[in-house]
Design an enzyme around this catalytic site. Structure first.
Site, PDB file in Angstrom:
ATOM      1  N   LYS A  76       0.103  12.556   2.290  1.00 20.57           N
ATOM      2  CA  LYS A  76      -1.097  12.392   3.293  1.00 20.57           C
ATOM      3  C   LYS A  76      -0.856  12.228   4.569  1.00 20.57           C
ATOM      4  O   LYS A  76      -1.453  12.556   5.529  1.00 20.57           O
ATOM      5  CB  LYS A  76      -1.565  10.875   2.395  1.00 20.57           C
ATOM      6  CG  LYS A  76      -2.186  10.929   1.056  1.00 20.57           C
ATOM      7  CD  LYS A  76      -2.369   9.448   0.752  1.00 20.57           C
ATOM      8  CE  LYS A  76      -1.344   8.750   0.195  1.00 20.57           C
ATOM      9  NZ  LYS A  76      -1.655   7.500  -0.704  1.00 20.57           N
ATOM     10  N   HIS A 105       3.217   4.283   9.150  1.00 22.15           N
ATOM     11  CA  HIS A 105       2.647   3.931   7.731  1.00 22.15           C
ATOM     12  C   HIS A 105       3.663   2.756   7.457  1.00 22.15           C
ATOM     13  O   HIS A 105       4.860   2.688   7.462  1.00 22.15           O
ATOM     14  CB  HIS A 105       2.750   5.138   7.000  1.00 22.15           C
ATOM     15  CG  HIS A 105       2.601   4.733   5.437  1.00 22.15           C
ATOM     16  ND1 HIS A 105       1.197   4.750   5.061  1.00 22.15           N
ATOM     17  CD2 HIS A 105       3.219   4.497   4.307  1.00 22.15           C
ATOM     18  CE1 HIS A 105       1.230   4.318   3.788  1.00 22.15           C
ATOM     19  NE2 HIS A 105       2.397   4.110   3.357  1.00 22.15           N
ATOM     20  N   SER A 116       3.856  11.044  -2.503  1.00 24.27           N
ATOM     21  CA  SER A 116       2.464  10.651  -2.184  1.00 24.27           C
ATOM     22  C   SER A 116       2.467  10.073  -0.768  1.00 24.27           C
ATOM     23  O   SER A 116       1.216  10.612  -0.235  1.00 24.27           O
ATOM     24  CB  SER A 116       2.374   9.223  -3.238  1.00 24.27           C
ATOM     25  OG  SER A 116       1.002   8.546  -2.915  1.00 24.27           O
ATOM     26  N   ARG A 150      -0.796   7.433 -12.254  1.00 27.17           N
ATOM     27  CA  ARG A 150       0.514   6.421 -12.264  1.00 27.17           C
ATOM     28  C   ARG A 150      -0.019   5.328 -12.141  1.00 27.17           C
ATOM     29  O   ARG A 150       0.776   4.490 -13.148  1.00 27.17           O
ATOM     30  CB  ARG A 150       1.138   6.913 -10.906  1.00 27.17           C
ATOM     31  CG  ARG A 150       1.761   8.322 -10.966  1.00 27.17           C
ATOM     32  CD  ARG A 150       2.251   8.656  -9.478  1.00 27.17           C
ATOM     33  NE  ARG A 150       3.139   7.656  -8.861  1.00 27.17           N
ATOM     34  CZ  ARG A 150       3.122   7.340  -7.496  1.00 27.17           C
ATOM     35  NH1 ARG A 150       2.329   7.974  -6.743  1.00 27.17           N
ATOM     36  NH2 ARG A 150       3.949   6.423  -7.163  1.00 27.17           N
TER      37      ARG A 150
HETATM   38  N1  URA Z   1       1.451   4.075  -1.260  1.00 25.95           N
HETATM   39  C1  URA Z   1       0.947   5.399  -1.828  1.00 25.95           C
HETATM   40  O1  URA Z   1       0.177   5.930  -0.882  1.00 25.95           O
HETATM   41  N2  URA Z   1       1.491   5.809  -2.525  1.00 25.95           N
HETATM   42  C2  URA Z   1       2.527   5.497  -3.689  1.00 25.95           C
HETATM   43  O2  URA Z   1       2.798   6.070  -4.530  1.00 25.95           O
HETATM   44  C3  URA Z   1       2.898   4.193  -3.217  1.00 25.95           C
HETATM   45  C4  URA Z   1       2.248   3.389  -2.094  1.00 25.95           C
END
Ligand code: URA
Length: 425
Positions: free
Chosen positions: A187, A82, A183, A168
């Site tokens: 995921k 990521h 966050s 946000r």
């Molecule tokens: N990418 C994300 O998925 N979440 C965030 O809060 C910032 C970047």
């Protein structure tokens, strides 16, 4: 539990209990806690921070609002990467097939660009026919057949994050390390990968502008992954200048195909190989060398199969922009800097990105670089080419590029940070 009590506790710098965190995340996702209450809580978290225990519990609570995927049927170790987002960051495109060619499986749920940073799905969608949406069964099928799948996350993957991220975005609470880390990691953990390499970008084109905050974000995310049983490492990498020579959707696919053909810009090749080695090591796979997979056509072979499996035609010509404009070097000398953020904003304004969620992007729009920092340039030589389907967009792209590059007198030595700044984990 009561939302106001939870907000007051964080406002007064108390640690939230596990019960409070579980309740507030779940109740917000179900609409029981209102947006204005979660906004106040997010701002209190931004201002007062969270302990590692609170962040881990918050992340887990977000994961539990949806499903956790399971790839045990794939028959190979899974590993993913990521990136926290940058300009010209097309690395997933050559990386996923390279890692698959070396023996691991890559189940990547990816995103779209917002603002000046590009998104992997937008890039891949510039390939005629390619589809981002797959069911979980289709995803498993592509992963089994090709070793790599890059597609959109379904609505049931960490739904708390979808809702909270949108909130946000409009309440000035994106830039909080506990919220960014939870966050991203909610995921990636829900995605079900066994191993994960985080590419945490540092510099003008990144979320994190300085090494200290990037390191804190990286350490927080590595701890979250490791705590959840995902073998996780992070690299801090330079995003002062764009990666490679292109920023834009089809332009970046073209460059990725060059890398998969054994060529392409040195920085893109170096980062692809470095991240691939980390992903394979984290997955415990020590088969082929990623550098060889790029040279011998095996990564290209996986790329072609993975694009075809999602409806794309790997042989189709990519869309080309209706209009281009080339910016010339103003003087003889050395290009000492080329600012990633400004190039990213220019590409965005040319149509490569969106200003509102769900807006379409132009496949062919973007910026092509003809020189990278450190290169000698001659007055009148091409420095950048801007691509767009709508010439009215040039003006605002020129504004974005004002001050984006410096041509210093011949003999000047730019102070260039290394591509890989640090490794954590
Ligand atoms: N990418 C994300 O998925 N979440 C965030 O809060 C910032 C970047």
């Amino acid at each position: 539990f009561d939302a106001v009590d939870v907000i007051r506790a964080k406002r007064d710098r108390d640690e939230l209990s596990d019960g409070q965190i579980d309740w507030v995340v779940d109740a917000y996702t179900r609409g029981v806690v209102a947006d204005e209450q979660m906004s106040a809580l997010a701002m209190a978290i931004l201002l007062n921070g969270m302990s590692r225990r609170e962040i881990a519990r918050w992340t887990d609570a977000m994961i539990r609002t949806g499903r956790r995927m399971d790839w045990s049927g794939v028959g190979r170790p899974t590993t993913d990467k990521h990136s926290t987002g940058g300009v010209g960051d097309k690395i997933t495109l050559p990386l996923a097939p390279t890692v698959a060619a070396c023996g691991a499986a890559v189940p990547q749920l990816s995103g779209r660009g917002l603002g000046h940073t590009g998104g992997t799905l937008d890039k891949l969608e510039s390939i005629p026919g390619w589809r981002a949406s797959l069911s979980a069964d289709q995803m498993l099928g592509v992963l089994r057949d090709t070793g790599a799948v890059v597609c959109a996350a379904g609505d049931d993957l960490a739904p708390a994050d979808k809702k909270l991220y949108a909130l946000r975005d409009v309440t000035g609470t994106v830039e909080a390390i506990p919220l960014i880390a939870s966050s991203i990691m909610s995921k990636k953990i829900a995605e079900g990968t066994g191993a994960l390499v985080l590419d945490v970008k540092v510099g003008s084109g990144a979320f994190m502008k300085d090494v200290e905050s990037a390191r804190e974000l990286a350490e927080t995310m590595v701890a979250l992954g490791t705590g959840a049983g995902v073998r996780t490492v992070a690299l801090l990498t330079n995003m002062e200048t764009p990666l490679g020579l292109t920023a834009g959707n089809a332009l970046e696919v073209r460059e990725s195909v060059e890398v998969l053909s054994g060529g392409g810009p040195a920085d893109v090749v170096e980062l692809t190989v470095r991240l691939a080695r980390e992903m394979l090591a984290a997955a415990g796979v020590d088969g082929a060398d990623p550098a060889d997979a790029l040279k011998d056509g095996s990564a290209m072979d996986v790329w072609r199969r993975m694009i075809s499996a999602q409806g794309g035609d790997p042989d189709a010509s990519l869309p080309a922009a209706r209009e281009t404009h080339t910016v010339l070097a103003p003087a003889d000398g050395v290009l000492t800097s080329l600012d990633a953020y400004r190039v990213g904003v220019a590409a965005w304004r040319l149509g490569a990105g969106r200003t509102r969620k769900d807006e379409p992007v132009q496949a062919a729009a973007g910026v092509e670089l003809h020189a990278k920092p450190g290169a000698a340039v001659r007055a009148g030589e091409p420095l950048l080419t801007l691509h767009t389907d709508e010439p009215a967009r040039f003006e605002r792209a020129f504004e974005a590029l004002s001050g984006a590059f410096v041509v210093a007198p011949e003999g000047s030595r730019p102070d260039l940070p290394p591509l890989v700044i640090d490794r954590i984990g």
